[in-house]
Design a protein around this motif. Sequence first.
Motif, PDB file in Angstrom:
ATOM      1  N   GLU A   1       0.850  -1.188   0.000  1.00  0.00           N
ATOM      2  CA  GLU A   1       0.000   0.000   0.000  1.00  0.00           C
ATOM      3  C   GLU A   1       0.884   1.235   0.000  1.00  0.00           C
ATOM      4  N   LEU A   2       0.588   2.159  -0.888  1.00  0.00           N
ATOM      5  CA  LEU A   2       1.285   3.437  -0.978  1.00  0.00           C
ATOM      6  C   LEU A   2       0.435   4.506  -0.304  1.00  0.00           C
ATOM      7  N   GLY A   3       1.037   5.282   0.595  1.00  0.00           N
ATOM      8  CA  GLY A   3       0.289   6.312   1.310  1.00  0.00           C
ATOM      9  C   GLY A   3      -0.749   5.712   2.236  1.00  0.00           C
TER      10      GLY A   3
ATOM     11  N   ASP B   1       4.244   4.748   4.130  1.00  0.00           N
ATOM     12  CA  ASP B   1       3.980   6.180   4.091  1.00  0.00           C
ATOM     13  C   ASP B   1       5.281   6.865   4.477  1.00  0.00           C
TER      14      ASP B   1
ATOM     15  N   TRP C   1       8.039   8.879  -1.929  1.00  0.00           N
ATOM     16  CA  TRP C   1       7.873   8.927  -3.381  1.00  0.00           C
ATOM     17  C   TRP C   1       8.866   9.890  -4.039  1.00  0.00           C
TER      18      TRP C   1
ATOM     19  N   ALA D   1      -3.690   2.139  -3.323  1.00  0.00           N
ATOM     20  CA  ALA D   1      -3.564   3.478  -2.749  1.00  0.00           C
ATOM     21  C   ALA D   1      -4.951   4.093  -2.673  1.00  0.00           C
TER      22      ALA D   1
ATOM     23  N   VAL E   1      -4.955   9.598  -2.200  1.00  0.00           N
ATOM     24  CA  VAL E   1      -3.617  10.199  -2.169  1.00  0.00           C
ATOM     25  C   VAL E   1      -3.430  11.200  -3.313  1.00  0.00           C
TER      26      VAL E   1
ATOM     27  N   LEU F   1       3.998   9.920  -7.189  1.00  0.00           N
ATOM     28  CA  LEU F   1       3.411   8.594  -6.977  1.00  0.00           C
ATOM     29  C   LEU F   1       3.496   7.756  -8.251  1.00  0.00           C
TER      30      LEU F   1
ATOM     31  N   LEU G   1      -6.609   1.837  -7.308  1.00  0.00           N
ATOM     32  CA  LEU G   1      -6.572   3.232  -6.882  1.00  0.00           C
ATOM     33  C   LEU G   1      -7.984   3.701  -6.554  1.00  0.00           C
TER      34      LEU G   1
END
Length: 381
Positions: free
Chosen positions: A199-201, A222, A256, A288, A291, A301, A320
Amino acid sequence: VVDLAEKEMDNPTFRSDTVLSDVHLHCPSKRHLMVRLNAVGQPVFLSCFKLLWSTEDLASGKHVREITTGGEHQCRSGDELREKDRNNVKKGELNREGVEALLDDDGDLEVVRRPRSASDLQAEDLLRDIVCPVILMKGKEDAFEDEERECTCSDVVKIEHTMATPLEDVGKQVWRAAFLLGDYILFQRDTFRCCSVLELGGGTGITSIIMGTVAKRVYCTDVGEDLLAMCEQNVALNKHLMESGGGEIKVKELDWLKDEFGTDPEAPYSWSEEEIADLLDHCSVIMAADVFYDDDLTDALFRTLYRITHNLRNSCTVYLALEKRLNFTLRHMDVTCEAYSHFRNTLNDLENLQDGKMKYTVEPVKLDFCQFLVYERIEQL
């Protein structure tokens, strides 16, 4: 937008640089008592978000009771209930004698309503009460005991979070798109079972926690030690939800704006070489939520997405979720959604990329899947 001062919780002051998540506006008639102050002096709250299922049902593969937004449609087990509803609608059709039939003696409009049926009552039983944030005063943790007794461990996600924050700290709040992505994970849980996920953010970690109930391993990432510490605390609060499935969540820093994973062993939440190798060898899902609110961060990102997917051993699906936020701008003298427009343009650039190495395809997901978390699923999601 509201800034809650440390000693003046009852007298909020308004500032232009403060952001408040709409999730917290969906909590009428509730106490607003603080848990503690975090390392930078922001009030921290503890909220219980009720799931419309239990981990026992999930482990046994039983049918999950679900709802969609606003109770407009109930996911029922068979067609028999829906057929009864159609019959009741026919019984309640308007009188064909004319408009006069819709007016009462005083000339007011009289609305003909469909009679309540047995199916309505059964559907009503499937709904649970809306659960709003439960917030405690520092030093008064015993006030939460009654709430804890009402919330069984198997159907509640406990999240520590802040409310009103500056824009740079919005990751410490809970956002609607995280709930939407959580709904989709639970709806498609067989798809994610035993996967390795990035997971991003991740923010407060709520989406990673939900993913952790079905996936094998989740890397929740994060930036910022204070935020990551809050996320790690939330993972610990909900560890029992992952126990039945054997899922694991690792909280890591991923900036990022940097081209490499942070591997300094002295730095908190850094990556080991083994963890990087595990991610690149086994990751098949990247996700994500909410974000895309700053154009520079959106660009960063997508650069990070390209770099990571380029180095993965296997193909990967990226999910997303976001909320289109409309704003009136003096530059356009109109209501616009610039952050969303930039996101779509950048997404199109990624799909049209022709470098001979990677191929991306983009597919929209219809939001007609059932709702497992209690929140307002608005049309801008």
